[in-house]
Write an enzyme that holds these catalytic residues in place. Structure first.
Site, mmCIF file in Angstrom:
data_model
loop_
_atom_site.group_PDB
_atom_site.id
_atom_site.type_symbol
_atom_site.label_atom_id
_atom_site.label_comp_id
_atom_site.label_asym_id
_atom_site.label_seq_id
_atom_site.Cartn_x
_atom_site.Cartn_y
_atom_site.Cartn_z
ATOM 1 N N ASP A 197 0.804 -1.231 0.000
ATOM 2 C CA ASP A 197 0.000 0.000 0.000
ATOM 3 C C ASP A 197 0.835 1.278 0.000
ATOM 4 O O ASP A 197 0.291 2.374 -0.064
ATOM 5 C CB ASP A 197 -0.947 0.000 1.215
ATOM 6 C CG ASP A 197 -0.192 -0.153 2.522
ATOM 7 O OD1 ASP A 197 0.949 -0.665 2.511
ATOM 8 O OD2 ASP A 197 -0.735 0.240 3.570
ATOM 9 N N GLU A 284 10.812 -4.023 12.977
ATOM 10 C CA GLU A 284 11.941 -3.541 12.184
ATOM 11 C C GLU A 284 13.207 -3.517 13.033
ATOM 12 O O GLU A 284 14.271 -3.988 12.623
ATOM 13 C CB GLU A 284 11.679 -2.126 11.653
ATOM 14 C CG GLU A 284 10.544 -2.020 10.658
ATOM 15 C CD GLU A 284 9.187 -1.727 11.296
ATOM 16 O OE1 GLU A 284 9.022 -1.999 12.520
ATOM 17 O OE2 GLU A 284 8.291 -1.249 10.586
ATOM 18 N N THR A 312 1.965 5.628 2.468
ATOM 19 C CA THR A 312 0.569 5.999 2.213
ATOM 20 C C THR A 312 -0.341 4.867 2.660
ATOM 21 O O THR A 312 0.071 3.706 2.733
ATOM 22 C CB THR A 312 0.361 6.258 0.709
ATOM 23 O OG1 THR A 312 1.033 5.234 -0.025
ATOM 24 C CG2 THR A 312 0.902 7.605 0.317
#
Ligand code: UDP
Ligand code: MN
Length: 328
Positions: A197, A284, A312
């Site tokens: 996305d 992460e 986004t």
């Protein structure tokens, strides 16, 4: 008395001489052929460079598209033996109304990148026709995988996004594929986790190609900031901290879209995985901890002054009716 045949001195007869001459002639011709071939390759590169420069200079008049210029560049680099490293882009994806739109957008970005192998991992028990057809249409180099997120780890319809980890099982399936199909010290490349996305500039992939161990860059529109980025030491240019909207004191306060890792590292640390055990928002940071330290990070995108990827999010559409016979 027994007859002992007289031993004759073996003078080469005419036939032998002919064979030898033929051999020498053949060898000579082969050498000449190799020299000629090498010189042709050499001039091929020069010709290609001339062609490339001319096309670039006249790209406006010739109305050459970006895609055509990329192809020319790729051809030229390949001829020079300066191929770009393969970028393995691992993308988790799941069925929802906007899936085809998202995958269309990102596959068409990837079509502008010559050196990419897309590892598309569906969050499903079965591969879907929608994704299968999209891949067939894309002309990209794609490995299509599927693995379903365990039910208890799945985000409920009404849950806030931060409540569950997303894409964990799928990214791990991507890692598993890399580790079972590629070989350390033989296959070269860079691994990037590319959610379906986000918005990606083609420039990002030129940066990813530069990664030696772990490369990092800013990510736009994330963590409540216009962009999250790395803080660099003014003198050394090394990463000294993070400008992040959330827990900037994490060991690596970097979004999934903000780093890429050399394939050698991925292959040499087979234990490195994502996990549901990790604290929310720490995927992460914990994953990167397997491979590197803050000091070693390689700041890219013009010393982290450029944004080439945006976190986004597509609004969930309110669909009140279905038009039959249309795949959306
Ligand atoms: N994803 C998935 N299954 C899910 C939810 C998300 O495979 O149930 C994928 C999604 O397609 C995306 C990645 O996991 O590629 C990250 O998800 P999302 O964009 O929703 O997370 P966020 O951007 O909020 O971190
Ligand atoms: Mn997302």
């Amino acid at each position: 008395m027994k007859y002992v045949p007289e031993r004759h001195m073996e003078y080469p007869n005419n036939l032998d001489m002919k064979i030898r001459k033929c051999l020498v002639y053949f060898l000579g011709m082969s050498i000449l052929f190799i020299i000629w071939k090498l010189s042709v390759i050499e001039t091929d590169v020069e010709k290609l460079q001339f062609l490339k420069d001319t096309l670039y200079l006249n790209k406006e008049q010739l109305q050459l598209s970006h895609q055509q210029l990329i192809l020319i560049e790729h051809l030229y680099q390949t001829k020079l033996g300066k191929e770009l490293p393969m970028i393995y882009a691992v993308t988790p994806t799941y069925t929802r109304y906007v899936q085809k739109a998202e995958l269309t957008r990102i596959s068409q970005t990837l079509a502008l990148v010559p050196n990419v192998h897309w590892i598309l991992v569906e969050d499903s028990d079965e591969k879907t026709d929608l994704v299968r057809n999209l891949i067939a249409d894309s002309n990209l180099l794609v490995t299509h995988l599927n693995t379903k997120t365990p039910v208890i780890e799945k985000l409920g319809d009404k849950d806030p996004r931060w409540k569950k980890h997303r894409g964990v099982t799928q990214r791990n399936a991507g890692l598993k594929w890399l580790r079972s199909n590629l070989e350390l010290n033989k296959d070269k490349g860079v691994v990037y986790f590319m959610d379906d996305d986000n918005t990606y500039s083609t420039k990002l992939f030129k940066e990813i190609a530069k990664v030696k161990k772990v490369g990092v860059w800013p990510v736009g529109l994330v963590g409540g900031l216009n962009a999250e980025t790395l803080i660099l030491d003014q003198h050394t240019g090394k990463v000294v901290g993070y400008r992040s909207g959330w827990k900037a004191d994490r060991k690596f306060a970097i979004d999934m879209a903000g780093f890429a890792i050399n394939l050698d590292l991925i292959l040499s640390k087979p234990e490195a995985q994502f996990s549901y055990e990790m604290e929310k928002g720490f995927q992460e940071s914990e994953f990167l901890s397997y491979f590197t330290s803050k000091e070693e990070l390689e700041p890219l995108a013009d010393n982290c002054t450029k944004v080439y990827v945006w976190h986004t999010r597509t609004e969930k559409p309110v669909v009140k009716g279905i038009v039959p016979g249309l795949e959306v």
